[in-house]
Scaffold this active site. Structure first.
Site, PDB file in Angstrom:
ATOM      1  N   ASP A 127       0.855  -1.185   0.000  1.00  0.00           N
ATOM      2  CA  ASP A 127       0.000   0.000   0.000  1.00  0.00           C
ATOM      3  C   ASP A 127       0.900   1.249   0.000  1.00  0.00           C
ATOM      4  OD1 ASP A 127      -2.387   1.415   0.230  1.00  0.00           O
ATOM      5  OD2 ASP A 127      -2.495   1.206   2.412  1.00  0.00           O
ATOM      6  N   GLU A 172      -1.811   5.994  -8.918  1.00  0.00           N
ATOM      7  CA  GLU A 172      -2.765   6.950  -8.337  1.00  0.00           C
ATOM      8  C   GLU A 172      -2.697   8.296  -9.036  1.00  0.00           C
ATOM      9  OE1 GLU A 172      -3.145   7.124  -4.093  1.00  0.00           O
ATOM     10  OE2 GLU A 172      -4.031   9.127  -4.116  1.00  0.00           O
ATOM     11  N   ASP A 206      -8.830   0.563   6.626  1.00  0.00           N
ATOM     12  CA  ASP A 206      -7.778   0.401   7.638  1.00  0.00           C
ATOM     13  C   ASP A 206      -8.249   0.957   8.978  1.00  0.00           C
ATOM     14  OD1 ASP A 206      -5.431   0.082   9.020  1.00  0.00           O
ATOM     15  OD2 ASP A 206      -4.247   1.468   7.838  1.00  0.00           O
ATOM     16  N   SER A 207      -8.657   2.219   8.978  1.00  0.00           N
ATOM     17  CA  SER A 207      -9.000   2.874  10.251  1.00  0.00           C
ATOM     18  C   SER A 207     -10.099   2.142  11.012  1.00  0.00           C
ATOM     19  CB  SER A 207      -9.449   4.320  10.009  1.00  0.00           C
ATOM     20  OG  SER A 207      -8.389   5.067   9.482  1.00  0.00           O
TER      21      SER A 207
HETATM   22 ZN   LIG Z   1      -4.374   5.016   0.955  1.00  0.00          ZN
END
Ligand SMILES: [Zn+2]
Length: 335
Positions: free
Chosen positions: A94, A146, A279-280
Site C-alpha cells: 500500500d 494513483e 484500515d482505520s
Molecule cells: Zn491510501
C-alpha cells in the site's frame, strides 16, 4: 527472489475483472499484526470472499518485511485449514513511494504493489509508475497507480487538501504507464478524521457530524473515459460511531471522528470501483475492544485476554464489510 505464485498468492487481475462484471468490490484490509491477519483470513475464508492483504511502508517498518511476508504465506495455509481449498489472497504493498521499495516487495513475494506518485508533478508520476510496471509485469505482479490527492493522514502518507482526479488525464496516464488499476480521489480521505467539522453538517438528533457526499460525478466521468478499467478507493473507512462511542466511554478521546457512509461505498462497489481500502475501522474496533477490557477488568494483564476480544470484534467488522458493504461474499472462483 521469491515468486508469489510459489507462496499460493494471486495477483489482482482476474479478481478485479470478475468484480467489475459482478458489481461488487474486493476488500483491501491493512494488517500489521497476527490478530488482524487472523481476523481477516477467518472472515474472508468463512464467507468465501477473495481478499487483499495490504502492507503499508509503516507496517513494514513496524512488523519487519520478512516476517509480514511469511505471515501472508501462513495466511494461505490457514485459509485452507478453514475449509477454503482455493483461497484468493493478494499480498499488496500500500502506498509504495519509490521504485526500490516496490522492487524489494516484488522480490520478497508480493503479488501486487501500489506506486503512489500522486504528489509528484504529472510527468514524474507517469515516469515512476511506468518504471515500476515494467519491473512488476516481468513477474506477473499487478500494479496500482494513483491520480489525484486524498486528504488526511495514513502512516507516512499525508496531505492537507484533497484534489479530485482529473477525468481528462486518466486515459493518458493509464496508457502511458500500463497500470492494472487506478486509485482515484473523489472525496474519500485517510484516517479517522476524514472531514473537518466545517465541511460537514450536524445531525440535530444525535449531534454527530454528517460528512459531505462523494463526488460520484467525477467517478462517472472517469468511468466514461476508461470503460471497464479497475478503479480503487482509498481512505474508505466509515468510522463506525459505535466503536467511537465505546472508545470515548472507556477513557478514549476521539471527538468528531467521522468517515464515509457505508451506503455510498455500497453504491461505489456496484460500479467499476473494484477495490476498497479499509484500515482505520479495524484500528477503531481493536482499540474499542481493548479499552473496554481494560475499563471492565483493571487487573487483566494477559495480552490474549484483550487482544482476543479485539480480534473477535475485528472479525465481526470484516464480515460486515464483506457482506453488507462490498458484496464480495461467495465470490471465490472455486471454493
Ligand atoms: Zn491510501
Amino acid at each position: 527472489m521469491v515468486n508469489y505464485k510459489d507462496l499460493g498468492l494471486v495477483n489482482t487481475r482476474a479478481m478485479f475483472k470478475k468484480a467489475i462484471e459482478g458489481g461488487y468490490a474486493i476488500p483491501a484490509f491493512n494488517f500489521n499484526n497476527m490478530e488482524q491477519l487472523q481476523a481477516i483470513i477467518k472472515a474472508s475464508s468463512e464467507l468465501k470472499s477473495p481478499v487483499i492483504l495490504q502492507v503499508s511502508k509503516g507496517a513494514r517498518n513496524y512488523a519487519n518485511p520478512t516476517l509480514l511476508r511469511y505471515m501472508a504465506q501462513g495466511a494461505v495455509e490457514y485459509a485452507k485449514e478453514l475449509g477454503c481449498a482455493h483461497p484468493e489472497i493478494v499480498l499488496h504493498l500500500d502506498h509504495g513511494d519509490s521504485y526500490e521499495l516496490c522492487k524489494n516487495c516484488i522480490d520478497l513475494g508480493f503479488s501486487s504493489v501500489m506506486i503512489d506518485g500522486s504528489s509528484l508533478p504529472y510527468d514524474e508520476n507517469v515516469a515512476l509508475t511506468r518504471k515500476v510496471v515494467e519491473y512488476a509485469h516481468q513477474y506477473d505482479v499487478t500494479v496500482e497507480g494513483e491520480l489525484g490527492v486524498l486528504a488526511g493522514v495514513e502512516d507516512e502518507v499525508q496531505a492537507e487538501e484533497s484534489h479530485y482526479t482529473k477525468p481528462e488525464e486518466v486515459i493518458d496516464f493509464t496508457s502511458k504507464t500500463g497500470v492494472d488499476s487506478l486509485a482515484i480521489s473523489i472525496g474519500t480521505s485517510h484516517g479517522a478524521y476524514k472531514f473537518k467539522p466545517e465541511q460537514c453538517t450536524r445531525d440535530p438528533k444525535t449531534g454527530k457530524l454528517v460528512p459531505p457526499p462523494l463526488a460520484f460525478d467525477v467517478l462517472d466521468a472517469i468511468m466514461k473515459q476508461l470503460p471497464g478499467f479497475p478503479i480503487v478507493l482509498h481512505g474508505s473507512s466509515s468510522v463506525p460511531q459505535e466503536y467511537v462511542d465505546i472508545i470515548n466511554a472507556n477513557g478514549g478521546k476521539l471527538p468528531d471522528a467521522v468517515g464515509i457512509p457505508e451506503e455510498q461505498l455500497r453504491l461505489a462497489s456496484k460500479s467499476a470501483v473494484c477495490k476498497i481500502n479499509i484500515d482505520s475501522d479495524s484500528r477503531l474496533a481493536f482499540t474499542a475492544a481493548v479499552r473496554k477490557v481494560f475499563a471492565d477488568k483493571p487487573g487483566e494483564f494477559d495480552p490474549r485476554k484483550y487482544c482476543g476480544p479485539a480480534r473477535d470484534l475485528m472479525e465481526e467488522l470484516y464480515k460486515h464489510k464483506i457482506t453488507d458493504v462490498l458484496g464480495s461474499d461467495g465470490k471465490l472462483a472455486q471454493c
